[in-house]
Design an enzyme around this catalytic site. Sequence first.
Site, mmCIF file in Angstrom:
data_model
loop_
_atom_site.group_PDB
_atom_site.id
_atom_site.type_symbol
_atom_site.label_atom_id
_atom_site.label_comp_id
_atom_site.label_asym_id
_atom_site.label_seq_id
_atom_site.Cartn_x
_atom_site.Cartn_y
_atom_site.Cartn_z
ATOM 1 N N GLY A 213 19.193 27.675 -1.519
ATOM 2 C CA GLY A 213 19.478 26.042 -1.437
ATOM 3 C C GLY A 213 18.744 25.440 -2.612
ATOM 4 N N ALA A 214 18.887 25.884 -3.704
ATOM 5 C CA ALA A 214 18.166 25.251 -4.938
ATOM 6 C C ALA A 214 18.878 24.119 -5.510
ATOM 7 C CB ALA A 214 18.413 26.637 -6.102
ATOM 8 N N ARG B 172 22.579 23.629 19.325
ATOM 9 C CA ARG B 172 21.261 24.245 18.644
ATOM 10 C C ARG B 172 21.714 25.528 18.505
ATOM 11 N NH1 ARG B 172 16.048 24.078 16.690
ATOM 12 N NH2 ARG B 172 14.515 25.586 17.366
ATOM 13 N N GLN C 20 20.888 37.577 3.834
ATOM 14 C CA GLN C 20 19.685 37.398 2.796
ATOM 15 C C GLN C 20 18.685 38.577 3.005
ATOM 16 O OE1 GLN C 20 18.619 33.314 2.472
ATOM 17 N NE2 GLN C 20 20.501 32.687 1.304
ATOM 18 N N VAL D 228 12.263 28.321 4.836
ATOM 19 C CA VAL D 228 11.957 27.085 5.091
ATOM 20 C C VAL D 228 13.272 26.507 5.785
ATOM 21 C CG1 VAL D 228 11.742 24.941 3.825
ATOM 22 C CG2 VAL D 228 11.017 26.984 2.864
ATOM 23 N N GLY D 229 14.401 27.140 5.623
ATOM 24 C CA GLY D 229 15.516 26.674 6.498
ATOM 25 C C GLY D 229 15.261 26.691 7.818
ATOM 26 N N ASN D 230 15.709 25.490 8.542
ATOM 27 C CA ASN D 230 15.729 25.566 9.842
ATOM 28 C C ASN D 230 16.801 26.376 10.648
ATOM 29 O OD1 ASN D 230 13.387 24.414 10.721
ATOM 30 N ND2 ASN D 230 14.016 22.217 9.864
ATOM 31 N N ASP E 115 3.653 20.849 8.904
ATOM 32 C CA ASP E 115 3.081 20.347 10.349
ATOM 33 C C ASP E 115 1.489 20.413 10.080
ATOM 34 O OD1 ASP E 115 5.740 20.545 11.279
ATOM 35 O OD2 ASP E 115 5.551 22.698 10.916
ATOM 36 N N HIS F 200 8.033 25.762 14.534
ATOM 37 C CA HIS F 200 8.265 24.566 13.997
ATOM 38 C C HIS F 200 9.386 23.772 14.430
ATOM 39 C CE1 HIS F 200 8.933 21.727 10.587
ATOM 40 N NE2 HIS F 200 9.848 21.869 10.256
HETATM 41 N N1 LIG Z 1 10.201 24.190 7.705
HETATM 42 C C1 LIG Z 1 10.187 22.770 7.563
HETATM 43 O O1 LIG Z 1 8.900 22.415 7.592
HETATM 44 C C2 LIG Z 1 11.116 22.289 6.999
HETATM 45 C C3 LIG Z 1 12.583 22.669 6.684
HETATM 46 N N2 LIG Z 1 13.593 21.969 6.423
HETATM 47 C C4 LIG Z 1 14.667 22.384 6.342
HETATM 48 O O2 LIG Z 1 15.133 23.198 5.158
HETATM 49 C C5 LIG Z 1 16.486 23.201 4.937
HETATM 50 C C6 LIG Z 1 16.750 22.409 3.492
HETATM 51 O O3 LIG Z 1 16.697 21.126 3.525
HETATM 52 P P1 LIG Z 1 16.916 20.106 2.262
HETATM 53 O O4 LIG Z 1 16.693 20.668 0.983
HETATM 54 O O5 LIG Z 1 16.421 18.874 2.664
HETATM 55 O O6 LIG Z 1 18.459 20.154 2.532
HETATM 56 P P2 LIG Z 1 19.751 19.838 1.589
HETATM 57 O O7 LIG Z 1 20.958 19.484 2.420
HETATM 58 O O8 LIG Z 1 19.326 18.891 0.665
HETATM 59 O O9 LIG Z 1 20.070 21.108 0.958
HETATM 60 C C7 LIG Z 1 20.126 22.406 1.884
HETATM 61 C C8 LIG Z 1 21.035 23.458 0.798
HETATM 62 O O10 LIG Z 1 21.220 24.355 1.925
HETATM 63 C C9 LIG Z 1 22.526 24.953 1.407
HETATM 64 N N3 LIG Z 1 23.254 25.555 2.401
HETATM 65 C C10 LIG Z 1 23.211 26.848 2.941
HETATM 66 N N4 LIG Z 1 24.363 27.251 3.746
HETATM 67 C C11 LIG Z 1 24.926 25.957 3.979
HETATM 68 C C12 LIG Z 1 25.772 25.635 4.957
HETATM 69 N N5 LIG Z 1 26.563 26.402 5.821
HETATM 70 N N6 LIG Z 1 26.261 24.371 5.130
HETATM 71 C C13 LIG Z 1 25.474 23.569 4.507
HETATM 72 N N7 LIG Z 1 24.662 23.665 3.425
HETATM 73 C C14 LIG Z 1 24.283 25.030 3.286
HETATM 74 C C15 LIG Z 1 23.005 24.020 0.742
HETATM 75 O O11 LIG Z 1 23.134 24.516 -0.571
HETATM 76 P P3 LIG Z 1 24.575 25.506 -0.880
HETATM 77 O O12 LIG Z 1 25.693 24.492 -1.026
HETATM 78 O O13 LIG Z 1 24.259 26.003 -2.279
HETATM 79 O O14 LIG Z 1 24.820 26.687 0.038
HETATM 80 C C16 LIG Z 1 22.183 22.848 0.336
HETATM 81 O O15 LIG Z 1 22.006 22.863 -1.125
HETATM 82 C C17 LIG Z 1 17.170 22.362 6.282
HETATM 83 O O16 LIG Z 1 17.558 23.475 7.061
HETATM 84 C C18 LIG Z 1 15.831 21.674 6.824
HETATM 85 O O17 LIG Z 1 16.067 21.493 8.172
HETATM 86 C C19 LIG Z 1 13.176 20.634 6.038
HETATM 87 C C20 LIG Z 1 12.058 20.050 6.084
HETATM 88 C C21 LIG Z 1 10.934 20.716 6.623
HETATM 89 O O1 LIG Z 2 14.066 18.845 11.296
HETATM 90 C C1 LIG Z 2 14.461 19.028 10.126
HETATM 91 O O2 LIG Z 2 15.547 19.298 9.827
HETATM 92 C C2 LIG Z 2 13.152 18.594 9.004
HETATM 93 C C3 LIG Z 2 11.953 19.249 9.543
HETATM 94 O O3 LIG Z 2 11.931 20.428 9.839
HETATM 95 C C4 LIG Z 2 10.802 18.387 9.527
HETATM 96 O O4 LIG Z 2 10.869 17.390 9.135
HETATM 97 O O5 LIG Z 2 9.840 18.925 9.881
#
Ligand SMILES: NC(=O)C1=CN([C@@H]2O[C@H](COP(=O)(O)OP(=O)(O)OC[C@H]3O[C@@H](n4cnc5c(N)ncnc54)[C@H](OP(=O)(O)O)[C@@H]3O)[C@@H](O)[C@H]2O)C=CC1
Ligand SMILES: O=C([O-])CC(=O)C(=O)O
Length: 441
Positions: free
Chosen positions: A105-106, A192, A206, A223-225, A253, A281
């Site tokens: 997700g770079a 969900r 991955q 990190v991805g949810n 959190d 989370h």
């Molecule tokens: N754990 C935590 O505390 C937190 C977690 N998050 C989570 O982190 C993740 C990334 O957030 P953020 O960087 O703001 O998000 P962005 O939308 O800015 O970036 C997410 C990246 O995910 C990639 N991606 C991979 N698979 C998919 C798909 N099937 N559809 C769409 N995009 C995809 C995209 O890259 P590409 O096109 O290269 O695939 C995109 O660049 C989210 O899941 C968010 O909920 C956010 C905040 C806090």
């Molecule tokens: O819910 C989201 O996608 C963002 C997130 O994880 C947060 O803000 O803690």
Amino acid sequence: MAVVAELSSSSSYIKSTRLHTSQLSISSTHLSYLRRQTFRPVTRPRDATITCSVASDQVQAPIAVQAVDPKPKNDCYGVFCLTYDLKAEEETKSWKKTINIVVSGAAGMISNHLLFKLASGEVFGADQPIAMKLLGSERSFEALEGVAMELEDSLFPLLREVKIGINPYELFQDADWALLIGAKPRGPGMERAGLLDINGQIFAEQGKALNAVASPNVKVIVVGNPCNTNALICLKNAPKIPAKNFHALTRLDENRAKCQLALKAGVFYDKVSNMTIWGNHSTTQVPDFLNARINGLPVKEVIKDQKWLEEEFTEMVQKRGGVLIKKWGRSSAASTAVSIADAMKSLVTPTPEGDWFSSGVYTTGNPYGIAEDLVFSMPCRSNGDGDYELVKDIIFDEYLLQRITKSEAELLAEKRCVAHLTGEGIAVCDLPEDTMLPGEM
Ligand SMILES: NC(=O)C1=CN([C@@H]2O[C@H](COP(=O)(O)OP(=O)(O)OC[C@H]3O[C@@H](n4cnc5c(N)ncnc54)[C@H](OP(=O)(O)O)[C@@H]3O)[C@@H](O)[C@H]2O)C=CC1
Ligand SMILES: O=C([O-])CC(=O)C(=O)O
């Protein structure tokens, strides 16, 4: 092997693309020369041919020369293709061996903050060179190039390699750290369970790639949810890597909880310690005010308002992400990047005496009676070697246990919902109705 690239006449970056007319066949050596007046040899395969288009008044005639460096190196990005020799350079002689950090997700928002923090040396220190592998997809490839260009232009001395790509099997090669941020966000009308499945597939793939090519002791931060269950899926698909090495990010959190306690107590947030986030989370997470401390004292001796702690404080932390989205229009990115850096620093520096940090880690063998085989946020300590131990001297009361049980039930339900991705049979999705991510309303 022929490498085909186009050199933009207005900028100094190489972009993989197909060719068009008015092009010039040129070796990588000459390409480097065109890009920089002074240069060191580029490490491309011996037979690499680079074709570029440049303004016709700049070049007289096609040149074709063999690249000089016989050492093959996988695709690198722009200036990061230039060779370096840490031992030979006087000022870098004391530097450590380069570490490989892969970020998925770079091209996303969080990474856009995180990459620059990592490259600056903030996490690993001023003597630790870094190689970055940036994983994106077809849809984000151009954006990845943009990110790599910004990294080039930042002239970070510690950033010695950057590679961009869309194949995890290539990018995860020898990874020491994998920061798995890329995931599909939940859209309107999307269940969900659907999100668990779509993102689960990403993390299963991955996990397999990490298992196949990463360093056997790679540290993985998901990190991805939904990050806890994604981390569980990832570790189940990577049996060669210790399950203990997988983390789900709950540091944001923890930081949010510390901030709210500091505000209520009227102290700066460095006075808040021993802050545990228990569980998922999600909005069932449990910010533990029973064990947390303010100025070294139990929180309840400083903040005597039990109702505020149980209701307002807890809900504020659980739903902080959603409130922020309402105001900011998008989910936390900068503070998430800060918390990823904090989480990494907590693993590579010794935890201060008597304190701890929270991370979503594997529950098998935990001393708290939490169901085994989950990824659950718990209190951890590290001696700074990248590993951690769970903290033993924790107290529980009825309120805390009840809340922890609720988050545990949610994670058990999520786990049943992804059984097809963890190798545990047929998925059965019976998620509790109030299951929400922190950022959901
Ligand atoms: N754990 C935590 O505390 C937190 C977690 N998050 C989570 O982190 C993740 C990334 O957030 P953020 O960087 O703001 O998000 P962005 O939308 O800015 O970036 C997410 C990246 O995910 C990639 N991606 C991979 N698979 C998919 C798909 N099937 N559809 C769409 N995009 C995809 C995209 O890259 P590409 O096109 O290269 O695939 C995109 O660049 C989210 O899941 C968010 O909920 C956010 C905040 C806090
Ligand atoms: O819910 C989201 O996608 C963002 C997130 O994880 C947060 O803000 O803690």
